[in-house]
Design an enzyme around this catalytic site. Structure first.
Site, short mmCIF file in Angstrom:
data_model
loop_
_atom_site.label_atom_id
_atom_site.label_comp_id
_atom_site.label_asym_id
_atom_site.label_seq_id
_atom_site.Cartn_x
_atom_site.Cartn_y
_atom_site.Cartn_z
N GLU A 269 95.95 -6.44 117.31
CA GLU A 269 95.92 -7.90 117.46
C GLU A 269 97.33 -8.50 117.44
OE1 GLU A 269 93.05 -9.18 114.45
OE2 GLU A 269 91.43 -8.90 115.91
N ASP A 342 83.61 -5.16 114.66
CA ASP A 342 84.31 -6.01 113.70
C ASP A 342 83.38 -6.77 112.76
OD1 ASP A 342 86.16 -7.48 112.36
OD2 ASP A 342 86.78 -8.71 114.05
N GLU A 370 82.94 -13.76 106.97
CA GLU A 370 83.53 -14.26 108.21
C GLU A 370 82.49 -14.44 109.31
OE1 GLU A 370 86.62 -11.76 109.83
OE2 GLU A 370 86.76 -12.95 111.67
C1 BDP Z 1 89.04 -9.93 112.31
C2 BDP Z 1 89.48 -11.26 111.81
C3 BDP Z 1 90.95 -11.41 111.75
C4 BDP Z 1 91.56 -10.24 111.00
C5 BDP Z 1 91.13 -8.96 111.66
C6 BDP Z 1 91.56 -7.73 110.89
O1 BDP Z 1 88.92 -12.25 112.64
O2 BDP Z 1 91.23 -12.62 111.11
O3 BDP Z 1 92.93 -10.33 110.96
O4 BDP Z 1 89.74 -8.89 111.73
O5 BDP Z 1 90.72 -7.15 110.23
O6 BDP Z 1 87.73 -9.78 111.91
O7 BDP Z 1 92.71 -7.33 110.97
#
Ligand code: BDP
Length: 684
Positions: A269, A342, A370
């Site tokens: 990301e 996720d 989340e």
């Molecule tokens: C996702 C989240 C994000 C996190 C990412 C992670 O939306 O905010 O930074 O995972 O786990 O679920 O690195």
């Protein structure tokens, strides 16, 4: 459920209960006793154990005894302990370590507050995982990524000079459930955390947590050598970079000799990582492992990596990491989210579990909700985590569950660990929703012993948190409601294996239609649901992305065939025709409608049951939860209407008459933008 309610009307005649704000969590016993507690050693941890027992224990004298030689402890974790009744006048708690004795003390108190200690005690406890960690996604400005309970509890600006009393309460709560480590900052880490200024603050927190047996860990930013150290590169094979990390590790350990290690999100990301320099995840992890090794620190390297492109996102972590199996140093552990995408309300387990056989692997679970309604929705998550931990990977024959391939009982991994992304903030009740405290509690209990059932855990939590005795009807009712809550969320949000139908910009409400021009396709709901006039679902079978091939052949076969694939995951693995006959005899479209409907109806029952319990819960917490349950029901209707009305455009089929009618217009829903800074009011 309905019958249950009528039988419990008599519960109205009940005790009056004093208002509480939830700040005491599950540790509400009064500290006014004066029990006789003896010890055979001195030390900060032992005096906590002694103090907890002498002020709260109501039974016969207790002896806390360090015993390194005891046969029962040979070959077991130093955190193990025994609790035994000795005749009619003493209870003996033994452990090779002070920390084990502290856990034994909390165990005894938990018994007192739950099932009681009338029977003769003969207990031997050993944790299943050696590292039982919370991961805070807390930023240095006190915002919390995916946090729904106020600001970070770490008040960085005030540290190290001012120590909030909450740090100690936090340590105590964690120790009471066996958590022995905490990563203080967000995986999207600021390089600043490694500056000397912040390390002093970290050291102050470490000092508070230490006597409770909790080590601190930090998330690091892979570019720290460049960003913080001013080097021209952060290439892990560069000598200066290696030296920078070595110096940094030495600096940390000089301050904090028992520092736990690093958690790393790299090349994920948009975050930096070894691949930026043409190196691999193994190069990056090993470089850090080498500098921590002399200090006994570990590296938790996350497998949460995926890139936009043609490959199915669900396959990418496996593809990225499997080639490096066996190439990591022995103080590296790969931290894998429970599912391959996720933290969705339901996912199959990640195929990395069990498949990586020469590298320790640990599960990362998400305690913060989340994707399950933030701190507005009641969703007791132990059933979700158990579903993952109890999944059979088949990798070493039947019974190779995710729990067993990560806890050292199947693979001889030296490090065994489990992590939970915390749901803690500076709200008075810590977690935003009173009932969400149960998830923090359940994570700790499962990390200690993944064989506990979701039911045992919730019952003991309810008993301690609301003083509702186990086996009495109110405890039964509330526990049962909580046990059903996660499935209800799945049903009103994303039943039958649907996933990632969330709105752009937040992961709270539904936006299956979401289509942001130019945005990454794998961040769009349509990437996942693939609804069209034929059907709905992601074809991950051998005729599609073939993600099924990442599982052991025994499972692969089951998942690959639309007729044998568990229906709870059918739209995860298959693009299913709208008129496909489901096991109930209904066609897929109808089944989808029934599932949404049942999720909504469950939320209405949750409201009802809570109201039935009114006189058993103090007013403050009763009202707070009652109001959250209203939001949950409104949101459930919102989810059902949005998803069914939207997917109906593709199925072109009617909503069965047994299902309650939509109350919103699709076009209005599509225009609606939730002000996420005000999600606590949610859908009106
Ligand atoms: C996702 C989240 C994000 C996190 C990412 C992670 O939306 O905010 O930074 O995972 O786990 O679920 O690195």
């Amino acid at each position: 459920m309905k019958q249950l309610i009528t039988t419990f009307v008599f519960l109205f005649f009940s005790i009056s209960v004093i208002a509480e704000d939830g700040s005491k969590l599950w540790l509400r016993a009064a500290h006014n006793n004066n029990a006789i507690i003896s010890v055979n050693q001195k030390g900060p941890t032992l005096s906590i154990a002694q103090d907890e027992l002498s002020t709260q224990w109501k039974g016969m004298p207790v002896q806390l005894h360090i015993n390194k030689k005891k046969k029962e402890f040979q070959g077991r974790s130093p955190e193990s302990y025994t609790i035994k009744t000795q005749g009619k006048n003493k209870i003996l708690i033994e452990s090779p370590t002070q920390q084990g004795l502290l856990y034994g003390a909390y165990h005894l108190l938990r018994l007192q507050e739950t099932i009681g200690t009338k029977d003769e005690l003969d207990i031997l406890e050993t944790p299943r995982y050696n590292y039982r960690l919370l991961n805070h996604w807390d930023n240095l400005d006190r915002t919390v990524e995916r946090g729904y309970a106020g600001k970070s509890i770490w008040n960085w600006d005030e540290l190290p000079g001012t120590i909030s009393p909450r740090y100690k309460e936090y340590a105590r709560a964690n120790a009471s459930i066996g958590i022995n480590g905490t990563v203080l900052n967000n995986v999207n880490a600021s390089p600043q955390i490694l500056s000397n200024e912040y390390l002093q603050k970290v050291n102050a927190i470490a000092g508070i947590l230490r006597p409770y047996g909790i080590k601190v860990y930090l998330s690091i930013n892979f570019s720290s050598p460049a960003e913080l150290g001013g080097l021209p590169t952060s290439d892990p094979l560069n000598k200066e970079v290696q030296q920078w990390w070595k110096n940094k590790a030495d600096e940390i350990y000089k301050l904090i000799p028992d520092f736990g290690g690093f958690l790393v999100k790299a090349n994920s990301e948009g975050l930096p990582g070894p691949q930026d320099f043409g190196r691999t995840h193994a190069d990056g992890a090993n470089m850090l492992a080498d500098v921590l090794k002399p200090h006994k620190g570990i590296v938790m390297w996350r497998a949460f990596v995926y890139n936009p492109g043609d490959e199915d996102r669900a396959k990418q972590a496996y593809q990225e990491f499997m080639p490096f199996d066996g190439q990591f140093r022995d103080n590296v552990i790969i931290q894998v989210k429970n599912g391959p995408v996720d933290f969705q309300p339901r996912e199959p387990f990640s195929p990395l579990f069990g498949a990586m056989q020469q590298t320790p692997v640990m599960a990362e679970l998400q305690i913060t909700q989340e994707y399950l309604g933030f701190s507005n929705h009641m969703a007791y998550l132990a059933p979700m985590w158990k579903e993952c931990l109890d999944s059979d990977t088949y990798q070493q024959g039947e019974g190779s569950t995710v729990a067993k391939v990560t806890d050292g009982s199947i693979y001889p991994q030296k490090i065994t660990a489990i992590a939970g992304v915390a749901n803690i903030g500076n709200d008075v009740n810590w977690c935003g929703h009173h009932l969400a405290q149960a998830n923090w509690y359940a994570f700790g209990r499962l990390a200690w012993n993944h064989e506990l059932t979701s039911e045992e855990i919730v019952q003991e939590w309810v008993a301690q948190t609301f003083s509702l005795p186990i086996n009495d009807e109110p405890n039964y009712l509330l526990s049962k409601t909580m046990l059903e809550s996660r499935e209800a969320v799945v049903n009103y949000m994303m039943p039958l294996g649907l996933h990632h139908l969330f709105a752009w910009g937040h992961h709270y409400g539904p936006e299956p239609w979401c289509n942001i021009p130019g945005a990454r396709p794998d961040w769009m709901p349509s990437y996942y649901h693939k609804a069209d006039s034929e059907g709905i679902g992601f074809n991950r079978s051998s005729t599609g992305s073939n993600a099924v091939a990442q599982y052991h052949p025994s499972l692969q076969e089951i998942y690959d065939d639309i007729n044998t694939c568990p229906e709870a995951l059918i739209l995860w693995f298959h693009h299913v025709p709208w008129d496909f006959k489901m096991k109930t005899g209904s066609i897929l479209w109808e089944e989808l409608c029934y599932k949404y409907e049942s999720g909504v109806q469950d939320t209405r029952y949750f409201q009802l049951i809570w109201d039935v319990l009114e006189h058993h819960i103090d007013e403050e917490r009763f009202k707070a939860v009652q109001s959250k349950l209203k939001i949950q029901t409104r949101d459930a209707v919102w989810w059902m209407n949005a998803c069914l009305l939207y997917f109906q455009q593709f199925s072109q089929m009617a909503i069965p008459f047994e299902v309650e009618r939509p109350i919103y217009e699709l076009d209005r829903l599509m225009e609606f933008r939730l002000d996420i800074t005000n999600y606590e009011n949610a859908m009106r």
